[in-house]
Scaffold this active site. Sequence first.
Site, PDB file in Angstrom:
ATOM      1  CE  LYS A 327      -3.907   2.075   2.148  1.00  0.00           C
ATOM      2  NZ  LYS A 327      -3.248   3.529   1.742  1.00  0.00           N
ATOM      3  CD  GLU A 394      -1.837   6.261  -3.819  1.00  0.00           C
ATOM      4  OE1 GLU A 394      -1.489   6.497  -2.776  1.00  0.00           O
ATOM      5  OE2 GLU A 394      -2.604   5.500  -4.407  1.00  0.00           O
TER       6      GLU A 394
END
Length: 996
Positions: A327, A394
């Site tokens: 993550k 991201e």
Amino acid sequence: MADPQDSEMVDAGGVDDDLRSQVDIFREEELNLKYPNRPRNHSKTLPFHDLYLTLFNPLNENKKNSTGPVVARRKLGPHGGPSSNPHEIRQSIIERFISRWRKEVGDDIYPAFRLIIPEKDRERAMYGLKEKTIGKLLIRVMKINKDSEDGYNLLNWKQPGQSAICRTAGDFAGRCHEVIAKRPIRIEVGDMTIGEVNDLLDRLAAAQKEDAQTLIFTEIYTRMNADEIMWLIRIILRQMKVGATEKTFFNIWHPDADSLFNVSSNLRRVCWELYDPVIRLDGDDRTITLMQCFQPQLAQFQMHSFQKMVDRMKPVEDDPVFWIEEKLDGERMQLHMIGDDSIPGGKRFGFWSRKAKDYTSIYGNGFMDSNSALTRHLQHAFDDGVENIVLDGEMITWDPEQDAMVPFGTLKTAAIEQQKNEFSKGIRPFYKVFDLLYLNGQAITNYTLRDRRRALQQAVKDVHRRLEIHTYKEARSAAEIEPLLRQVVAEASEGLVLKNPRSPYRLNERNDDWMKIKPEYMAEFGENLDCVIIGGYYGSGKRGGGLSSYMCGLRVDENQIRQGADPMKFYSFFKVGGGFTAVDYAAIRHTTDGKWKKWDIKHPPSEYIELAGGHLQYERPDEWILPSDSVVVEVKAASVAATDQFKMGFTLRFPRFKKLRNDRQWDNALSILDFINLKDQVEKEAKEKQFKVEDHRKKRLRATRKRPITVAGNEAVLDTPYVGRAINVFEGLTFYVMTGSQKPEKKSKAEIESMIKSHGGKLVQNNLRPETICLGDQRTVHVASSIKRGTRDIVRPSWLFDNIKQTETDEDKPTLILPVEPRHMFFTTEDSKWHIESAVDEYGDSFARNITVNEMREIFDSMPTKYEHGFSASDFRIELGDHAHELGELPGWLFEDLLIYADPQLASGAARSTQKDSSFRINQACNTARFAGARMASDLREGITHVLIGADQSWIKTLRQTISRFKRLPRIVTIEWVEQSWQEKTLLDEERFAPT
């Protein structure tokens, strides 16, 4: 855009009227070209006050009524009617408003939706106004002295008001209402329409100077009453919280509205293209399109069990694989690229964040964009066959010198630096791609993740530390998750994301196909462990240049010493790097300065420290220290796990530093034998608890209940013996049967008594003893008298039937008493309600009992078709965590779930003159704790977790006498605990701040 028929405008920004008119005409023509078939309203928009009187206030009232106990919510609505379901009421309120709008105004609901769901309106620029700025503007408009009580309350809205009637701490709009209501210009509702309010807000968004903003707020103050201003401030701050989400409004307006918003993030388009519910979207309109921002798929929240998370991804026998990704600590970003011969390089780019903010001006609109922070480095990032593409990923910040990711807060700085100098060697934006959603004119969201990843790897080429495909690891069992989680925690990463490779991409959804994992310290392993530091590891980033984490070990026992081991020998056990403050690091450095030695791989200090892996030296530290020269640390952890990476064969899962044990030496810290004994004890207790969950619940209920359960009956003589399988399920329990039963089986008092006796229970004919369980199912005189006294619970005999049935069904399982549920209660005292309701979930489904098919059907029938919560603090916390990179550092949940009571003299400000400084500090500490999620108790009562102590500690003896009666003792700490925890941005151990 406001309704063109609402033309009343007041010039508040000093902008020339002719210029404003020209801009409006140009904008109108542009919109007519883009939306040639847009709806037109036949009348003026509704008055603004109708918005809150007929929509916001009723929705808020419904939200309050829907937050009571589950049983009560099912039965009672605002009017007590049996069909007053909160979901149905919410639906009805919105439908009435929309129906009225269509009838009285027209088909263009965009002006209203801009105010109803302002957080979804991307057309209007941000106001640049926070609570304190609005407070200053109101003080200026109302000509209030900022040092007066009302002025102070406006500027310090998070603090309790100075007067007893001020109860709006934490609610800025409510605080404004309190202050304005004392000095209103208007008492009755104002005359502004929704269209006029939109015009006013457009001017406010354009007004950059304080004078222009003051003129606009003056108009607001003179034309609206206190209620209208309160709701307008909520709209400006985009903090509506009316108990209905945008999906609810969209679905009632048009069945395809939510789908279109998910693929476009455009509120105007939703309102102007979908104004007729009969006209539905084509299939192509339901998918993402180039250069149109969409709402991305989101990851589901972590469950308590890794195995449960894997099971929820529905693995199949021939394909049990799931993916594990790191993550990333960045900003969710979608990249669109389309062929465009009008710009150099022939490709045009678009970048949007999760919240649909356009970042193209920063990251670049083309390969040759001289002001680009990213795209000018991507000329070789795409295969020659790629004509257009949409990527999901991201945007992170990368430090080339450290070759490491940098916390997100520096992303904008890095991007601006790259815009100025493409050859800069400083930190820079780095786009990590994890999904491909559109390729060469075709949306591929319905393809599986595995297929999309194959296409991604063919279409996109890595550009070193500029744009790269995010890596993943294939796994087949839950056991593979923990080692990776340990790794990312050690590297200061956010956590992991589990993904189902067989899943499609679902716009704007959280589901079990993507699940995120963040380490949480939910429970300690037995007692806290005192271990010796035997090694150290160098840190990076802000911890670079020193030891940032440590290896701890366990001391050998007498048996190994007799076999020739050095008494100072330790086995490697775990690594710990969390929970340390700057002061803790300094203390360790001070104590061990000059005593550390470099680890020599060829000549390891095996006589003192033994690692796992033999010559491989698993988890070898960078430096080591003699145990006699080291320090003892107290740690806590989530659990113990088997491992081959540490010599002990076990290690701690997610260990966290608690405190230094300066009172302990290396030779009396935890030994191998101590740990094994402790581990065996904990496992034994856990096993006992596993087999006695229900029994434990029953005993806990009886032990914590101030007044015991009672059961009602008459005095009938037992004549008929119970015929059935005799099981001593009620052994040790005493019953008083007051009546027979009506449902689900009709039985006399005598028959019930026979059942109890045949199953090991004891019978009495009164409820004098507190442990007696009273049974009753009819309102006889005796039962009514007991209810009137309100001192005893009365349980229906159906609870007996359920216990017997469950025992007979599960013959191979231990005999356990079921917890009492709300459906079992004929009468419940106030003291027992919470405990009894905790036996079922929010829909009434039992946690411990096997329910019948009919019961399951009743539960499903009672559920709303689409249950929505207006606001959830826990969900809001998670949302904040997801956007920490956008909002900056957010320690706002540091003290979440804590209930704190403060020194009453100091907290109330009634301190003696010698305690003024302490009074200020404890008030500040209370406000800090409240801001960071704590609840403050007004009195000393059960459930308090912490008591704050100031300089005056004379009342501690009385305090300890009072809390000694509590079932759970609160922690007594000085105010430094709050201050230093807040300063260090981590919850420090309370024992370090206990009063002396």
